[in-house]
Design an enzyme around this catalytic site. Structure first.
Site, PDB file in Angstrom:
ATOM      1  N   GLU A 286       9.296  32.419  34.050  1.00  0.00           N
ATOM      2  CA  GLU A 286       8.851  33.590  33.270  1.00  0.00           C
ATOM      3  C   GLU A 286       8.702  34.880  34.076  1.00  0.00           C
ATOM      4  O   GLU A 286       7.700  35.573  33.944  1.00  0.00           O
ATOM      5  CB  GLU A 286       7.521  33.276  32.571  1.00  0.00           C
ATOM      6  CG  GLU A 286       7.591  32.067  31.641  1.00  0.00           C
ATOM      7  CD  GLU A 286       6.250  31.758  30.961  1.00  0.00           C
ATOM      8  OE1 GLU A 286       5.252  32.416  31.274  1.00  0.00           O
ATOM      9  OE2 GLU A 286       6.236  30.850  30.106  1.00  0.00           O
TER      10      GLU A 286
ATOM     11  N   GLU B 107      10.706  22.926  27.047  1.00  0.00           N
ATOM     12  CA  GLU B 107       9.333  22.939  26.493  1.00  0.00           C
ATOM     13  C   GLU B 107       9.375  23.078  24.974  1.00  0.00           C
ATOM     14  O   GLU B 107       8.621  23.864  24.387  1.00  0.00           O
ATOM     15  CB  GLU B 107       8.528  24.099  27.093  1.00  0.00           C
ATOM     16  CG  GLU B 107       8.505  24.121  28.613  1.00  0.00           C
ATOM     17  CD  GLU B 107       7.637  25.226  29.208  1.00  0.00           C
ATOM     18  OE1 GLU B 107       6.828  25.825  28.479  1.00  0.00           O
ATOM     19  OE2 GLU B 107       7.774  25.465  30.413  1.00  0.00           O
TER      20      GLU B 107
HETATM   21  C1  XIL Z   1       0.604  25.574  29.025  1.00  0.00           C
HETATM   22  C2  XIL Z   1      -0.073  24.233  28.844  1.00  0.00           C
HETATM   23  O1  XIL Z   1       0.534  23.555  27.778  1.00  0.00           O
HETATM   24  C3  XIL Z   1      -1.554  24.433  28.573  1.00  0.00           C
HETATM   25  O2  XIL Z   1      -2.229  23.175  28.570  1.00  0.00           O
HETATM   26  C4  XIL Z   1      -2.175  25.337  29.632  1.00  0.00           C
HETATM   27  O3  XIL Z   1      -3.521  25.605  29.296  1.00  0.00           O
HETATM   28  C5  XIL Z   1      -1.405  26.637  29.731  1.00  0.00           C
HETATM   29  O4  XIL Z   1      -0.041  26.361  30.000  1.00  0.00           O
HETATM   30  N1  XIL Z   1       5.064  28.115  29.371  1.00  0.00           N
HETATM   31  C6  XIL Z   1       4.976  27.236  30.436  1.00  0.00           C
HETATM   32  C7  XIL Z   1       3.972  26.161  30.414  1.00  0.00           C
HETATM   33  O5  XIL Z   1       5.822  27.301  31.340  1.00  0.00           O
HETATM   34  O6  XIL Z   1       3.514  25.807  31.689  1.00  0.00           O
HETATM   35  C8  XIL Z   1       2.789  26.494  29.525  1.00  0.00           C
HETATM   36  O7  XIL Z   1       1.940  25.354  29.438  1.00  0.00           O
HETATM   37  C9  XIL Z   1       3.262  26.936  28.167  1.00  0.00           C
HETATM   38  C10 XIL Z   1       4.143  28.162  28.278  1.00  0.00           C
END
Ligand code: XIL
Length: 383
Positions: free
Chosen positions: A170, A288
Site C-alpha cells: 500500500e 485479501e
Molecule cells: C487488517 C487486519 O485484518 C485487522 O485485524 C487489523 O486490525 C488491521 O489490519 N490491508 C492489509 C491487511 O494489507 O494487513 C489489513 O489487515 C487489511 C487491509
C-alpha cells in the site's frame, strides 16, 4: 496452465456439471491425506491454484471448528496480523515470533504454503518506532538501518518456509490522497516521506538477499480495475515494470481484492489488469479477498438489500474466475475464514457479510460459488 483456459469453455456446461458435482473431485492431487475431495483446496490443487485464508492466531488451535476449516479448506495461509512489525518486535530489539511460528508449523503439518505479510507498511508499526521518528530520537539514517535490519531479520527467521512475501504494502496514492508523487507513489506514506521512493526497491533487494527462493510481491488494493479511471493500476503497473527493468528482485503483484457491493465492479477490467501484470513476466495473486455489503448489525450480519446479497457471491466468484483465467495467477486468498471474525464490521461501519462462511461458520453462497468455479476450471474437456 492449459486447464485454466478450459474454464471459459467449461462454464457453458455448468448446468450439466451440477448433476455430477463429485465427478472431478475424487482424484485430488492435494498431498494432504485428510483433505476432503470437494474442498476448495483440493479443487484448487487440480489446477495448481493455491486457495488461501488469513488466519487469526487467537483462534488457531483453540477453536476446533475454525481450525478444521483452515486445515481442510485452504492450501495457503497468511497471518492476518502475526507477522506485522508491531507483532514481531513489540519492544525494540526484542523479537516475539511465537504466534507466527505457530502458524508456520501448523502449515507444515497440514501441507499448506505460507504467504508472509508484510515487511514495509505504514500501518501496525511498533510505537517505539513511530514515536522515535516523531520526536526526532530516531534519525533518517537510523530509520533506514532499522528498516534494513527488520526486513533482513524477519525474512531470515522464516527462510525456506515462506512461499510468497508481501514485501511492500500500500505505498501508492488513491485518487483521494492529496500528495501523489509524479509516478503515483503516495508522497505522504510514512516510508516514502522519511526515506524517499528508492526505499521500495531497497526492501525487495534486502528481502531477496535474506531468502533468495521466496517469491517477492508488491501488494495493494484497488489496483485491478476498481478505481474508476484505473490510474492506480497504471501507476503500479508502470512502477513494477520499471523495477523489473532495473533488475530489482520483484516476482509478483498482489491485488488485495477488498470489494464492497455498493460500488461498481468491472470483472473484465479486473481480469485484464491481472493479465497485464502477468504479461510483464510477473506472477499474480489475489491476496485479501472479501466482499462487504450493508448489514442489519455486526453480530448477525444479515444483508439489508436482497440484490446486494446476490452481488456478494457474484463478485467473489468473478474475482476467482479472473484469477483462474490468468495463467500467472498462482493463489487466491480470502481475508479471513468467517464473518464472525472479520476486520470488516470494525473498519467499515454498517457493513459485513464479507467472507465465505457466516457468523456461525456455515458455508455461504459465496463458498458454493467458488467451489463451483473451481470444479468447472478443473474439469477435463469433453471430446
Ligand atoms: C487488517 C487486519 O485484518 C485487522 O485485524 C487489523 O486490525 C488491521 O489490519 N490491508 C492489509 C491487511 O494489507 O494487513 C489489513 O489487515 C487489511 C487491509
Amino acid at each position: 496452465m492449459k486447464l485454466r483456459r478450459q474454464l471459459a469453455a467449461a462454464a457453458a456446461t455448468a448446468a450439466v456439471l451440477m448433476l455430477v458435482p463429485s465427478a472431478v473431485a475424487t482424484a485430488s492431487p492435494d498431498k494432504h491425506p485428510k483433505v476432503p475431495a470437494d474442498s476448495l483446496r483440493a479443487l484448487g490443487a487440480q489446477q495448481k491454484l493455491g486457495i488461501g485464508t488469513a488466519v487469526d492466531d487467537a483462534r488457531l488451535g483453540s477453536d476446533r471448528a475454525y481450525t478444521d476449516l483452515v486445515a481442510n479448506q485452504f492450501s495457503v495461509v497468511t497471518a492476518e496480523n502475526a507477522m506485522k512489525w508491531e507483532s514481531v518486535e513489540p519492544a525494540r530489539g526484542s523479537y516475539d515470533w511465537a504466534a507466527a511460528d505457530r502458524l508456520v508449523s501448523f502449515a507444515g503439518q497440514h501441507g499448506q504454503q505460507v504467504r508472509g505479510h508484510t515487511l514495509l507498511w505504514h500501518n501496525q508499526l511498533p510505537s517505539w518506532l513511530t514515536t522515535g521518528v516523531d520526536d526526532g530520537t530516531v534519525t533518517k539514517g537510523q530509520l533506514r538501518e532499522i528498516l534494513r535490519k527488520h526486513v533482513t531479520d524477519e525474512v531470515t527467521h522464516f527462510r525456506g518456509r515462506i512461499w510468497q512475501w508481501d514485501v511492500a504494502n500500500e505505498v501508492f496514492a488513491n485518487s483521494w490522497d492529496p500528495n501523489p508523487l509524479p509516478d503515483g507513489l503516495n508522497g505522504d506514506d510514512f516510508w516514502i516521506r522519511n526515506l524517499g521512493e528508492g526505499v521500495v526497491a531497497d526492501v525487495f533487494r534486502w528481502a531477496h538477499q535474506a531468502d533468495p527462493k521466496a517469491l517477492l510481491f508488491y501488494n495493494d488494493y484497488n489496483i485491478s480495475g476498481q478505481d474508476g479511471t484505473n490510474a492506480k493500476f497504471r501507476a503500479v503497473h508502470d512502477f513494477v515494470a520499471k523495477l523489473r527493468a532495473q533488475g530489482v528482485p520483484i516476482d509478483g503483484v498482489g491485488e488485495q481484492g477488498h470489494l464492497d457491493t455498493q460500488y461498481g465492479f468491472d470483472a473484465q477490467r479486473f481480469q485484464a489488469d491481472l493479465q497485464s501484470y502477468g504479461d510483464l513476466g510477473l506472477k499474480v495473486a489475489v491476496t485479501e479477498a472479501d466482499v462487504r455489503t450493508f448489514v442489519n448489525n455486526s453480530t448477525e450480519q444479515v444483508p439489508t438489500s436482497q440484490p446486494a446479497a446476490f452481488a456478494q457471491p457474484f463478485e467473489f466468484s468473478e474475482m476467482l474466475k479472473g484469477c483462474q483465467l490468468v495463467d500467472q495467477c498462482i493463489s487466491f486468498t480470502a481475508w479471513g475464514v468467517y464473518d464472525g471474525d472479520s476486520w470488516i464490521p470494525g473498519t467499515f461501519a454498517g457493513t459485513g457479510y464479507g467472507l465465505l462462511y457466516d457468523v456461525d461458520k456455515a458455508p455461504k453462497p459465496a463458498y458454493y460459488a467458488l467451489q463451483q468455479d473451481l470444479r468447472l476450471g478443473a474439469r477435463p474437456q469433453k471430446h
